[in-house]
Design a protein around this motif. Structure first.
Motif, mmCIF file in Angstrom:
data_model
loop_
_atom_site.group_PDB
_atom_site.id
_atom_site.type_symbol
_atom_site.label_atom_id
_atom_site.label_comp_id
_atom_site.label_asym_id
_atom_site.label_seq_id
_atom_site.Cartn_x
_atom_site.Cartn_y
_atom_site.Cartn_z
ATOM 1 N N UNK A 106 0.839 -1.218 0.000
ATOM 2 C CA UNK A 106 0.000 0.000 0.000
ATOM 3 C C UNK A 106 0.864 1.254 0.000
ATOM 4 N N UNK A 107 1.984 1.185 0.697
ATOM 5 C CA UNK A 107 2.901 2.323 0.767
ATOM 6 C C UNK A 107 3.511 2.597 -0.610
ATOM 7 N N UNK A 108 3.710 1.537 -1.379
ATOM 8 C CA UNK A 108 4.256 1.688 -2.736
ATOM 9 C C UNK A 108 3.182 2.178 -3.698
ATOM 10 N N UNK A 109 1.980 1.638 -3.543
ATOM 11 C CA UNK A 109 0.889 2.024 -4.448
ATOM 12 C C UNK A 109 0.519 3.493 -4.261
ATOM 13 N N UNK A 110 0.487 3.932 -2.998
ATOM 14 C CA UNK A 110 0.144 5.341 -2.726
ATOM 15 C C UNK A 110 1.425 6.015 -2.287
#
Ligand SMILES: Nc1ncnc2c1ncn2[C@@H]1O[C@H](COP(=O)(O)OP(=O)(O)O)[C@@H](O)[C@H]1O
Ligand SMILES: [Mg+2]
Length: 411
Positions: free
Chosen positions: A227-231
């Motif tokens: 999630x940290x990579x996606x956002x």
């Protein structure tokens, strides 16, 4: 205590990254160690880290070049006691060099179990340990077949990736087509697909000495690295809770210890990622035999009142443990970043954060105006906090990431 004999340790440190150099310094600081580096770009002041010599190579990931470099070192100083590195990308290569030159330490099989995410899962499942179903994709059709079998979502990623590189959450046919376009699975370049694990993602670190895990620690990710990579604008946190000896974490610990045994690691640090699934069960995401990123080495050291760099050095060089290092505190880190491109143009909320949480801060690297946007998910800066109580750490971090705002400008 008898003085330890002189041991020659070769440390492969391709580039002078701060995190790597701290481990070099820990080895260099051991008594009676002759520390020799193998580097592409040597550190600016190798002597200060304890290096007695640096052997240069063009490509530190190349097994033949590494073997030749270590042979040259052997030719000058004699037997090599240990050959070590902390970068994940080097672990299998070092296994090859050790096997070729008869140096003690993790062999190719052990290193590959920790590195090759498909082999890892085969061995984990063979040992009865829970992990995602997976399939190596050799063609586009393989991914369609896998989705047909397990359903959306799935994760598509390189079999030996790191830092969420080229990692796709595939939840619909359109993303599936895009992921195939990006990854292009073929017999020559297979790609890994996994069933998507849901639940709270955590890490679990162990220090293994003589085959026995002597220290273990847990962290929780808020939110998951994917999630940290996606956002790529969200500020995120990792918390090492003080309460480690609770049933949930002990179950994860047992999985980690069993995996370490199945893979055959004798001395080193491991970093496992695991999910607490909504039905209460646990699943291993992956496990690596190298120090963790995301400042977890520092958090673990704070939580246990020890320097994990030194503890690692003692384990891999001497098979020794100076603990017990009981869990004493909670610690956590917030990574600072924001929305936009270019360079950091403004950082707001620092004074307010300092007023509210300053007393809990034990280390920090604040973003600076003009600094280019960082490429990795660790952002342009970070703040480490610590307290006796986990709740205080968690709240401070969550408040910190809602108070501090990083802005960028330019292309
Ligand atoms: N099968 C999976 N189910 C759910 N999330 C996953 C899965 N595989 C990877 N991820 C997410 O992607 C992140 C990166 O994948 P990981 O396998 O840990 O590779 P890396 O070596 O890049 O860390 C994980 O931390 C997790 O958030
Ligand atoms: Mg990972």
């Amino acid at each position: 205590m008898p003085a330890s004999p002189l041991r020659t340790v070769v440390f492969v440190a391709p580039f002078p990254a701060d995190t790597t150099l701290r481990f070099c310094a820990a080895v260099g600081g051991l008594a009676n160690v002759r520390l020799i580096g193998v580097c592409q770009k040597p550190p600016p002041n190798p002597g200060a880290l304890g290096f007695q010599h640096i052997e240069l190579v063009n490509d530190a990931l190349d097994v033949d070049q590494l073997t030749d470099a270590v042979r040259r070192i052997q030719g000058v100083v004699g037997p090599i006691h240990r050959l070590v590195a902390v970068l994940e990308d080097l672990q299998v290569q070092l296994g090859h060099v050790r096997e070729r030159l008869g140096i003690e330490g993790p062999n190719v099989r052990t290193a590959s179990c920790f590195r090759d995410k498909a082999l890892m899962k085969d061995v984990l499942r063979g040992a009865g340990l829970p992990c995602a179903r997976h399939k190596m994709l050799h063609s586009e059709q393989d991914l369609w077949d896998f989705v047909e079998q397990v359903g959306f979502p799935v994760v598509v990623k390189p079999p030996a990736g790191a830092g969420c590189r080229s990692t796709w959450r595939v939840s619909d046919p359109q993303t599936l087509v895009e992921a195939l376009r990006d990854t292009r699975p073929s017999p020559a370049r297979p790609v890994l697909a996994e069933e998507f694990l849901t639940g709270a993602e955590h890490s679990l670190e162990t220090l293994v000495v003589n085959g026995i895990p002597r220290l273990w620690s847990v962290t929780r990710y808020y939110p998951s690295p994917l999630e940290v990579t996606e956002k790529d604008w969200i500020q995120w946190c990792v918390v090492a809770p003080r309460e480690r000896d609770i049933p949930l974490f002990e179950r994860a610990r047992d999985l980690s210890f069993a995996a370490i045994k199945a893979f055959g690691l004798r001395d080193g640090l491991t970093h496992m990622e695991w999910f607490h699934r909504p039905d209460g069960s646990l699943a291993i995401g992956e496990i690596a035999a190298r120090p963790p990123g995301a400042r977890i080495v520092q958090l673990t050291g704070i939580a246990h009142g020890c320097d994990l760099h030194v503890a690692w050095a003692r384990a891999v060089v001497d098979g020794a443990f100076d603990g017990p290092f009981p869990r004493q505190r909670a610690a956590g880190v917030a990574f600072l970043r924001g929305q936009g491109k270019g360079r950091v143009s403004k950082i707001e909320g620092l004074d307010e954060a300092q007023r509210k949480m300053g007393a809990l801060v034990v280390d920090r690297k604040l973003p600076e105006v003009g600094q280019p946007r960082a490429s990795g998910y660790e952002g342009e800066g970070w703040v480490v906090v610590s307290h006796d109580r986990t709740e205080v750490v968690r709240q401070a971090l969550f408040e910190l990431i809602t108070t501090v705002k990083v802005s960028y400008s330019g292309a």
